[in-house]
Design a protein around this motif. Structure first.
Motif, PDB file in Angstrom:
ATOM      1  N   SER A 181       0.869  -1.179   0.000  1.00  0.00           N
ATOM      2  CA  SER A 181       0.000   0.000   0.000  1.00  0.00           C
ATOM      3  C   SER A 181       0.904   1.226   0.000  1.00  0.00           C
ATOM      4  O   SER A 181       1.809   1.341   0.822  1.00  0.00           O
ATOM      5  N   VAL A 182       0.666   2.140  -0.935  1.00  0.00           N
ATOM      6  CA  VAL A 182       1.520   3.325  -1.100  1.00  0.00           C
ATOM      7  C   VAL A 182       0.662   4.579  -0.946  1.00  0.00           C
ATOM      8  O   VAL A 182      -0.429   4.668  -1.522  1.00  0.00           O
ATOM      9  N   GLU A 183       1.168   5.535  -0.183  1.00  0.00           N
ATOM     10  CA  GLU A 183       0.423   6.762   0.071  1.00  0.00           C
ATOM     11  C   GLU A 183       1.355   7.961  -0.077  1.00  0.00           C
ATOM     12  O   GLU A 183       2.506   7.923   0.357  1.00  0.00           O
ATOM     13  N   THR A 184       0.854   9.032  -0.706  1.00  0.00           N
ATOM     14  CA  THR A 184       1.667  10.233  -0.898  1.00  0.00           C
ATOM     15  C   THR A 184       0.779  11.465  -0.958  1.00  0.00           C
ATOM     16  O   THR A 184      -0.454  11.366  -1.025  1.00  0.00           O
ATOM     17  N   VAL A 185       1.409  12.628  -0.969  1.00  0.00           N
ATOM     18  CA  VAL A 185       0.716  13.917  -1.048  1.00  0.00           C
ATOM     19  C   VAL A 185       1.249  14.652  -2.266  1.00  0.00           C
ATOM     20  O   VAL A 185       2.465  14.778  -2.441  1.00  0.00           O
ATOM     21  N   VAL A 186       0.348  15.153  -3.121  1.00  0.00           N
ATOM     22  CA  VAL A 186       0.752  15.800  -4.372  1.00  0.00           C
ATOM     23  C   VAL A 186      -0.101  17.032  -4.622  1.00  0.00           C
ATOM     24  O   VAL A 186      -1.165  17.208  -4.040  1.00  0.00           O
ATOM     25  N   SER A 187       0.368  17.877  -5.524  1.00  0.00           N
ATOM     26  CA  SER A 187      -0.419  19.037  -5.946  1.00  0.00           C
ATOM     27  C   SER A 187      -1.612  18.584  -6.771  1.00  0.00           C
ATOM     28  O   SER A 187      -1.510  17.656  -7.587  1.00  0.00           O
ATOM     29  N   GLU A 188      -2.728  19.248  -6.560  1.00  0.00           N
ATOM     30  CA  GLU A 188      -3.974  18.861  -7.212  1.00  0.00           C
ATOM     31  C   GLU A 188      -3.869  18.879  -8.737  1.00  0.00           C
ATOM     32  O   GLU A 188      -4.436  18.031  -9.428  1.00  0.00           O
ATOM     33  N   GLU A 189      -3.097  19.853  -9.264  1.00  0.00           N
ATOM     34  CA  GLU A 189      -3.063  20.010 -10.721  1.00  0.00           C
ATOM     35  C   GLU A 189      -2.303  18.899 -11.441  1.00  0.00           C
ATOM     36  O   GLU A 189      -2.443  18.745 -12.664  1.00  0.00           O
ATOM     37  N   VAL A 190      -1.482  18.107 -10.717  1.00  0.00           N
ATOM     38  CA  VAL A 190      -0.731  17.041 -11.393  1.00  0.00           C
ATOM     39  C   VAL A 190      -1.505  15.722 -11.422  1.00  0.00           C
ATOM     40  O   VAL A 190      -1.104  14.793 -12.134  1.00  0.00           O
ATOM     41  N   VAL A 191      -2.608  15.643 -10.687  1.00  0.00           N
ATOM     42  CA  VAL A 191      -3.313  14.369 -10.532  1.00  0.00           C
ATOM     43  C   VAL A 191      -3.826  13.847 -11.870  1.00  0.00           C
ATOM     44  O   VAL A 191      -3.709  12.651 -12.171  1.00  0.00           O
ATOM     45  N   ARG A 192      -4.373  14.723 -12.692  1.00  0.00           N
ATOM     46  CA  ARG A 192      -4.968  14.267 -13.961  1.00  0.00           C
ATOM     47  C   ARG A 192      -3.936  13.647 -14.908  1.00  0.00           C
ATOM     48  O   ARG A 192      -4.279  12.798 -15.736  1.00  0.00           O
ATOM     49  N   GLU A 193      -2.671  14.085 -14.805  1.00  0.00           N
ATOM     50  CA  GLU A 193      -1.614  13.500 -15.625  1.00  0.00           C
ATOM     51  C   GLU A 193      -0.972  12.302 -14.924  1.00  0.00           C
ATOM     52  O   GLU A 193      -0.522  11.355 -15.566  1.00  0.00           O
ATOM     53  N   LEU A 194      -0.939  12.366 -13.577  1.00  0.00           N
ATOM     54  CA  LEU A 194      -0.223  11.353 -12.814  1.00  0.00           C
ATOM     55  C   LEU A 194      -0.979  10.032 -12.723  1.00  0.00           C
ATOM     56  O   LEU A 194      -0.375   8.951 -12.876  1.00  0.00           O
ATOM     57  N   VAL A 195      -2.275  10.065 -12.480  1.00  0.00           N
ATOM     58  CA  VAL A 195      -3.044   8.840 -12.248  1.00  0.00           C
ATOM     59  C   VAL A 195      -2.962   7.872 -13.433  1.00  0.00           C
ATOM     60  O   VAL A 195      -2.728   6.663 -13.232  1.00  0.00           O
ATOM     61  N   PRO A 196      -3.128   8.314 -14.689  1.00  0.00           N
ATOM     62  CA  PRO A 196      -2.975   7.354 -15.798  1.00  0.00           C
ATOM     63  C   PRO A 196      -1.587   6.713 -15.852  1.00  0.00           C
ATOM     64  O   PRO A 196      -1.460   5.528 -16.187  1.00  0.00           O
ATOM     65  N   LYS A 197      -0.555   7.494 -15.493  1.00  0.00           N
ATOM     66  CA  LYS A 197       0.807   6.937 -15.486  1.00  0.00           C
ATOM     67  C   LYS A 197       0.951   5.881 -14.393  1.00  0.00           C
ATOM     68  O   LYS A 197       1.591   4.836 -14.602  1.00  0.00           O
ATOM     69  N   LEU A 198       0.365   6.160 -13.224  1.00  0.00           N
ATOM     70  CA  LEU A 198       0.423   5.190 -12.126  1.00  0.00           C
ATOM     71  C   LEU A 198      -0.292   3.900 -12.514  1.00  0.00           C
ATOM     72  O   LEU A 198       0.162   2.791 -12.201  1.00  0.00           O
ATOM     73  N   LYS A 199      -1.402   4.059 -13.202  1.00  0.00           N
ATOM     74  CA  LYS A 199      -2.162   2.881 -13.645  1.00  0.00           C
ATOM     75  C   LYS A 199      -1.342   2.033 -14.608  1.00  0.00           C
ATOM     76  O   LYS A 199      -1.334   0.797 -14.528  1.00  0.00           O
ATOM     77  N   LYS A 200      -0.596   2.705 -15.493  1.00  0.00           N
ATOM     78  CA  LYS A 200       0.192   1.990 -16.494  1.00  0.00           C
ATOM     79  C   LYS A 200       1.327   1.177 -15.875  1.00  0.00           C
ATOM     80  O   LYS A 200       1.724   0.143 -16.430  1.00  0.00           O
TER      81      LYS A 200
END
Length: 291
Positions: free
Chosen positions: A256-275
């Motif tokens: 289980s991995v948990e982190t804190v990020v800026s809101e504006e990067v989420v839309r680009e980051l989540v698809p990369k994490l999924k990949k």
């Protein structure tokens, strides 16, 4: 019972301040035509007053602490303690600016062109001291409001006015020729209150929670699961304040991995994490980040 007399700003900052306090953990209930709102903390006695007057009330001891603008503390030359800067406004969490503006078709293009001209502003003291330091002779008149209209109606050659986006200035056909100063919201305290151990601790605790709430602006938490074989690839692309939190899942070769990020990067980051193999990705809001 010990009690701290706290001043809250009336006017454009009022709603933003009440919202900030609620995010920090205090619920304030203003009442119509009432300058003494209720707050769910018996150790606080709140009053609402104009930011322009706040520093004088704090300096005199009528209030132990208060929230006002850096501009009005400078205007009043108040002898108070700066507890902390709280950078927020009615529009955004960024400083406001005091600018010098003239009519769009004016032949005034620089400070020197204002020699002998008339300037209208609410920030009389700061403006007067500024032009004295520049050795530029101007006539400064106090404005009771609708300052932009003074130039349009010919009552002044220029104005000194506060702005966040310059939209109101442009809407009146004015042009900014100089930025006088930046200002931001500040938490200030009376010197005697600051010297009192109980009041100082209360003030510092409030400041800590307010700053924590501002730190969390547009920051979110992300939580996900990932198989061990994908762990390194995931960590390589995962931003965090320091490092992500990682915990083993029970009886599985997963984490289980948990982190804190800026809101504006989420839309680009989540698809990369999924990949790279992340599953069960959860995004959640944060109320505070305490440094």
């Amino acid at each position: 019972m010990n009690q701290l007399k706290l001043g809250l700003p009336k006017g454009s900052l009022e709603k933003a301040t009440i919202a900030l306090f609620e995010k920090a953990g205090w619920r304030i209930k203003p009442a119509a035509r009432n300058y003494f709102p209720k707050i769910d903390d018996d150790e606080l006695d709140c009053s609402i007053c104009r930011p322009q007057e706040m520093s004088r009330y704090v300096e005199s001891g009528m209030l132990d602490a208060g929230i006002t603008g850096k501009d009005w503390t400078m205007e009043n030359r108040s002898d108070t303690v700066l507890v902390c800067d709280l950078v927020y406004s009615k529009v955004s969490n960024r400083p406001t600016r005091w600018v010098i503006a003239v009519a769009g078709d004016s032949n005034i293009t620089c400070l020197e062109d204002l020699e002998g001209k008339k300037i209208s502003t609410e920030l009389v003291g700061v403006t007067k001291r500024f032009f004295e330091e520049k050795n530029i002779n101007v006539t400064i008149e106090f404005s009771w409001g609708a300052t932009e209209a003074k130039v349009v109606s010919g009552l002044a050659d220029a104005i000194v006015e506060v702005t966040e986006t310059e939209s109101t200035i442009r809407a009146h056909g004015l042009r900014v020729i100089y930025e006088l100063m930046e200002s931001n919201t500040q938490f200030i305290a009376n010197k005697d209150a600051w010297a009192d151990p109980w009041k100082r601790e209360k003030i510092e605790n409030i400041a800590l929670m307010l700053q924590g709430s501002l730190n969390a602006d547009r920051i979110v938490g992300l939580k996900m699961n990932v198989a061990s074989e994908h762990m390194e690839a995931l960590v390589e692309i995962l931003p965090s304040l320091n490092a992500p939190t990682v915990a083993s899942l029970y009886n599985k070769d997963w984490y289980s991995v948990e982190t804190v990020v800026s809101e504006e990067v989420v839309r680009e980051l989540v698809p990369k994490l999924k990949k790279v193999g992340a599953e069960g990705i959860i995004e959640y809001a944060l109320n505070k980040i305490i440094s």
